[in-house]
Every structure is written in C-alpha cells, then in structure tokens.
Design a protein around this motif. Structure first.
Motif, PDB file in Angstrom:
ATOM      1  N   ARG A   1       6.568   6.032   0.035  1.00 20.09           N
ATOM      2  CA  ARG A   1       6.194   5.280  -1.170  1.00 20.09           C
ATOM      3  C   ARG A   1       5.805   3.851  -0.817  1.00 20.09           C
ATOM      4  O   ARG A   1       4.886   3.273  -1.410  1.00 20.09           O
ATOM      5  N   GLY A   2       6.499   3.273   0.147  1.00 23.57           N
ATOM      6  CA  GLY A   2       6.162   1.912   0.558  1.00 23.57           C
ATOM      7  C   GLY A   2       4.763   1.822   1.128  1.00 23.57           C
ATOM      8  O   GLY A   2       4.018   0.873   0.848  1.00 23.57           O
ATOM      9  N   ALA A   3       4.381   2.832   1.925  1.00 29.37           N
ATOM     10  CA  ALA A   3       3.053   2.824   2.535  1.00 29.37           C
ATOM     11  C   ALA A   3       1.957   3.074   1.502  1.00 29.37           C
ATOM     12  O   ALA A   3       0.926   2.384   1.490  1.00 29.37           O
ATOM     13  N   LEU A   4       2.167   4.049   0.616  1.00 32.38           N
ATOM     14  CA  LEU A   4       1.123   4.451  -0.322  1.00 32.38           C
ATOM     15  C   LEU A   4       1.046   3.562  -1.555  1.00 32.38           C
ATOM     16  O   LEU A   4      -0.043   3.301  -2.073  1.00 32.38           O
ATOM     17  N   GLN A   5       2.185   3.096  -2.053  1.00 31.54           N
ATOM     18  CA  GLN A   5       2.195   2.342  -3.307  1.00 31.54           C
ATOM     19  C   GLN A   5       2.218   0.830  -3.107  1.00 31.54           C
ATOM     20  O   GLN A   5       1.716   0.087  -3.956  1.00 31.54           O
ATOM     21  N   TYR A   6       2.811   0.371  -1.997  1.00 28.98           N
ATOM     22  CA  TYR A   6       2.983  -1.072  -1.819  1.00 28.98           C
ATOM     23  C   TYR A   6       2.319  -1.606  -0.553  1.00 28.98           C
ATOM     24  O   TYR A   6       2.447  -2.792  -0.246  1.00 28.98           O
ATOM     25  N   GLY A   7       1.605  -0.733   0.170  1.00 26.81           N
ATOM     26  CA  GLY A   7       0.861  -1.182   1.340  1.00 26.81           C
ATOM     27  C   GLY A   7       1.723  -1.705   2.468  1.00 26.81           C
ATOM     28  O   GLY A   7       1.303  -2.594   3.213  1.00 26.81           O
ATOM     29  N   GLU A   8       2.937  -1.151   2.630  1.00 27.67           N
ATOM     30  CA  GLU A   8       3.843  -1.597   3.685  1.00 27.67           C
ATOM     31  C   GLU A   8       4.080  -0.443   4.661  1.00 27.67           C
ATOM     32  O   GLU A   8       4.791   0.509   4.343  1.00 27.67           O
ATOM     33  N   PRO A   9       3.493  -0.502   5.864  1.00 29.43           N
ATOM     34  CA  PRO A   9       3.714   0.552   6.867  1.00 29.43           C
ATOM     35  C   PRO A   9       5.184   0.613   7.268  1.00 29.43           C
ATOM     36  O   PRO A   9       5.934  -0.357   7.119  1.00 29.43           O
ATOM     37  N   GLY A  10       5.601   1.774   7.788  1.00 31.30           N
ATOM     38  CA  GLY A  10       7.000   1.937   8.143  1.00 31.30           C
ATOM     39  C   GLY A  10       7.212   2.749   9.399  1.00 31.30           C
ATOM     40  O   GLY A  10       6.363   3.551   9.804  1.00 31.30           O
TER      41      GLY A  10
END
Length: 576
Positions: free
Chosen positions: A62-71
């Motif tokens: 969700r962080g990568a797809l919704q908030y643009g934060e890779p993990g």
C-alpha cells in the motif's frame, strides 16, 4: 504525515507533533489516528497464523502503490518465490512491484548451528546488507520478518539484549518506517521479553478459538507520542488483504434525515405516515411463517425501483431460494441482481464468530456502497454467541449504518408461545421502527396480523391490519373489531357478509319508508287539490251572491232617489 499543534499555555507557540506514515490497511489508520510512527520501528506481535506477515507486506504494498514510498521486505523464513505465490492469492503482484523498483525482497537464510557466539558477534553484516537494499530503491519503509529467526542462535541473554537495542537504534537512525514481526512469549508479551520496551509502537495480533470458531483480533499495546484506540478490534484477511473494524461502538452524534423511504407496501406506508425515515433502523418480528422475509423483500424491491443500492444479508436461505420464494408473491428480485442494484450475501452463522461476521458485513457494505441493508434473521446468530454478545455486535453494526445514513431492516424470529413484544437478543431499544407480525387464531383458522409497535419521530397507526400474502405481494386489510373481538379470514368474511345483509335490509326498509312518505304526500296533495276545488266552487257561488246583493242594493238606492225627487224631498233626507 507531518503536523503541528499550538501550545495550550501559549497559543502563539507551535509544537512539533509526531509524524505518521499511513499504512493503507483498511481501518488501521483510523484506530491509530494516522498510521505508524514515521521513521521509527513498530513491533507486530502474534502467534502462528495471526497475520503478522500479511500486515507487514500490505504495509509495503500500500505504501508503494498509494503513497509512492518504496519498501524493503527482509525475510528470514520464506523465499521471494514463495512470498510472490502466497501474496498473489490476495491480489498483490510482488513481481511487478519488484520490476518497478517499488519493492525489494531479501531472503536471508540463517542456519542456527553455523552461528558461533562470541563476545565480538554483532549484526554489522545484516546492517550492511539492509542498507544496500534500502539505498538500491530509495526505500522509505522496511519490514523484518521475523525477529526470532534472526536471533535464533543467541543463547547469551546479555548479547541478545545488546544486539536488540542496537538493531532498533540503527533502524531509527536510518529514518525509515519499520515493521518488525515477532512471536508471542509464554510468560511475556514477546519471546525475548525486551522488544516491546525498545519499540515505539507495539501491535498485538491474536487468533483465538471460541466454540470451534476462529476470530482474529488486533490491539495497540502502546504508541509513544500518540493517542490510539485501546480496545480489541476484530479483523479479517481475505482476497483484498486485511480489514480491521476501527470501532467497537460509535457515539450518538450522527445526523438524521426527515426524508421518507417507501417500505414497498402502500398501506404500511400509510400506517407510518409516509414510509420509513432514511437512515433509520427497522425491526420486523414475528413467529415462523408470519411473512418477515417477505416484508424485507418488499423493502429491497422498492429500494431498487428507486435506484438505491441494496444489500441483503441472509443467515437462513440461499439467494436462489429467496428469489424463487419471492416470485410466488409477485416480487422479482432477480431482475435487480442482474442489474447490479441488489446483492445477496448468504452464510451460515457458524461460518464465523460474531466479530468476524461484523467485520465482513462492514467490508461488504463499504465495498458495495449500499444505501439499504436487510439482515434476515438476526435471531440465527444465537448459534455463535450469547444474547449479550449478539446485542453488542448489532449495536456496533447499527451505529455504523446510522453514521452512513444507511436505512436498515432486521428480521427477528419470535418463538411460539413466547412474549411477542420482546426480542431474545434485546435489540428492540436500538430500533427506530418496530413492526410486529402475529398469528390470529379464530374459527379454526390461523391468519396473519400486522401492527406498528413503535415508530420514533412520526405519527403512526395503532390499528391492527390483516396481513395477506397474495400473487401480487402483501396486502393489508382492515380487521373487524366488534363485541366478539378481532376477526380475520373467513370469520371476517362471514361477519362482513352478515353486516352486508343487514345493511341491505336496512336500505330496503329505508326505501320502503321513503316510498310510503311519497304516497302519503301524494294523497295529501290530492286531498288539498279537492278541497281547493270545492273552495273555488263555493267561493264562486258566494261571490255571485255578493254581486247580486250589491246590484239589488244599487237598484234600491236609485229607486229611493227617484221617489225623493218626485216628492220634492229635502236633499239630505233624499240621500238618506
């Protein structure tokens, strides 16, 4: 998510508040008022199968797809291939995220017997590997799964504690938001009994069995620098990931509407002064076979005709069975299913515990964007919970529906011989409108009756109506109330026929009397005419007599005058 807050002592001063990273996990960000502490480590504790790995991976996806934060997902138990296959079942395409450099999965295999503990052993190698993974994609989020696998070879408690503190300190210095999963301990919250003290946020996931029914729950144990919900929250893992019910019970500050919603039964709307209020809760109770489900089907049909999205939860019959049965009373629900305005969700109550039913219903209602909800029947939930537990679950569901201005109708089975004006699960006080269906036995027949027991905020009828199931749906008719009591069915028809015959007799007597009056009037008028004619004859004779007498008198007067002139009489005397 950064934020500032003004000082209470000096409003001119702005205070820095804890920044948070939204997880995207349904319901979690509401409970924590924003998500996990940004740039700090959070601990997710739970037993096997509680959902720790799912929570961690969804946090990254969700962080990568919704908030643009890779993990970065560093795993010590499962390979990248296994993780990709496992998470494909809930719709997460990990391979695509890896190819787009939004996700980095690093499988670190640790063989316990190869670890040699010395005073110089540390985690420097892990830090180098993790830092390289973070830098390779510019990661903002990290998941370590699980802590026990990483420290499985440590038996020296002093070294273990030192390395745990160093791990958490290193992660915090990196400024990434971290989720670390770990197993529950036997006598302590975590296996090592230290992790919960060095983590800024501790989340406990739990899966428990009650009467052979499993329920998953989540609880925020601690959250430094932030308010958070402190209750246990049920959650569901399905094809879309985690869904957490964010509230145990909402407050009583929801808005209300005066807009009316038709029930689908015209005379029932008249009894209620125009229909249900939008966003209200309606309870339909009755013994078996009184037509509770039919009332619910009428409501769903009317809502769909008005273009409202309707959701029908069934705990007793399958959707096809409901649709087939309702065609016998002229209600075609299949047309609305085909058009997408009506959706059925049918399950046995024993499939889940009450909390899981509640989470599932919340999720389906939100996904479908329902405007009308029917639950049929709530009494079947007694097989998976006590009356108190069912009442608590329904309280939360009704609060949820009222907050979203969703009109809801619940059916409840009343056992024959029991108190009709009561519910076993004790939810009548939660309802705005209560409609009671009952059997009326008379003359060897059982017929149905309906009346409105209560309806808040509206004037409503206090009359019992006979409730008929016909080929054209429900019809309500006035019952006969007389010296013998309330009559329905053939007894009512017989009484109506008797009253009709009596009315005809009275009408015939009235018509006979009216004819006699007319005859007497005609006789009287004839008599008056005869008397009038006789009067005219007599009048004519008398008038002729008067005329003759007047003529004679005039002649006599002339004769006297003539004689007076001959006698040369005085004029005065002559006149006389």
């Amino acid at each position: 998510m950064a934020g500032k807050k003004r000082s209470k002592e000096n409003p001119a001063i702005q205070l820095e508040v804890l920044e948070k990273a939204r997880t995207g996990v349904r319901g979690f960000d509401e409970i924590t008022e924003g998500g996990l502490p940004q740039g700090r480590p959070a601990l997710v504790v739970g037993g096997a199968g509680s959902g720790k790995t799912v929570f961690g991976m969804e946090f990254l996806v969700r962080g990568a797809l919704q908030y643009g934060e890779p993990g970065v997902f560093m795993t010590f138990e499962e390979s990248e291939k296994d993780l990709s296959k496992n998470f494909a079942t809930i719709g997460f395409n990990l391979k695509d995220l890896i190819a787009r450099k939004l996700l980095f999965i690093d499988f670190v295999f640790i063989e316990r017997k190869e670890i040699e503990e010395t005073g110089e052993f540390d985690l420097d190698g892990l830090f180098v590997r993790l830092e390289s993974a973070i830098d390779s994609i510019g990661a903002k989020r990290v998941v370590l799964d699980t802590l026990e696998a990483l420290f499985s070879g440590f038996s020296d408690e002093a070294i273990l504690r030192a390395e745990l503190r160093r791990l958490f300190r290193w992660l915090k210095d990196k400024g990434v938001t971290v989720v670390i999963t770990c197993e529950r301990g036997t006598t302590t919250l975590t296996r090592f009994g230290l992790e919960e003290y060095v983590a800024d946020c501790v989340i406990m996931l739990d899966q428990r069995m009650t009467d052979q029914v499993a329920t998953r729950r989540m609880r925020i144990i601690k959250y430094r620098g932030s308010k958070h919900g402190s209750n246990e929250y049920p959650f569901l893992i399905d094809e879309n990931g985690l869904s957490i019910l964010p509230v145990t019970s909402l407050g009583l500050n929801y808005t209300v509407s005066s807009e009316r919603v038709p029930s689908g039964i015209e005379r029932l709307d008249n009894m209620l002064g125009g229909g249900y209020f939008r966003g209200s809760s309606i309870l339909v109770t009755g013994t078996p076979g009184t037509g509770k489900s039919t009332v619910g089907a009428h409501f769903a049909d009317a809502a769909c005709r008005a273009g409202k999205r309707s959701l029908y939860f069934s705990f007793e019959e399958s959707p096809h069975q409901i649709m087939r049965n309702m065609t016998s009373v002229g209600i075609d629900l299949k047309q609305w299913v085909d058009k997408g305005t009506l959706r059925f969700h049918a399950t046995r109550p024993s499939l889940y515990g009450l909390e899981m039913h509640l989470v599932t219903m919340h999720k389906i209602i939100e996904d479908f964007k329902a405007e009308v909800v029917i639950v049929d029947p709530v009494s079947n939930l007694a097989s998976v919970g006590s009356n108190t537990e069912i009442g608590s679950m329904l309280t939360r569901l009704i609060d949820f529906l009222k907050f979203r201005q969703i009109t809801s109708l619940f059916t409840n089975l009343t056992l024959a011989g029991g108190v009709l004006e009561a519910t076993e699960v004790g939810i009548s006080s939660l309802m705005d409108t209560w409609i009671l269906l009952r059997d009326i036995e008379i003359g060897g027949e059982r017929n149905r009756g309906m009346y409105v027991l209560k309806s808040r905020g509206m004037a409503h009828s206090n009359q019992i109506r006979e409730f008929l199931l016909t080929n054209e749906g429900v019809q309500l008719r006035d019952v006969y109330a007389g010296p013998a009591g309330v009559l329905t069915g053939t007894a009512r028809l017989a009484q109506e026929a008797q009253e009709k015959a009596q009315a005809m007799t009275r009408q015939q007597e009235i018509e006979h009397n009216q004819r006699e009056i007319e005859r007497q009037r005609q006789i009287m008028e004839a008599q008056i005419s005869a008397i009038q004619a006789q009067f005219e004859v007599t009048k004519e004779k008398l008038e002729m007599s008067v005329t003759q007498e007047q003529t004679v008198e005039k002649l006599l007067a002339k004769d006297r005058e003539a004689m007076a002139r001959l006698r040369k009489a005085d004029k005065t005397l002559a006149v006389k």
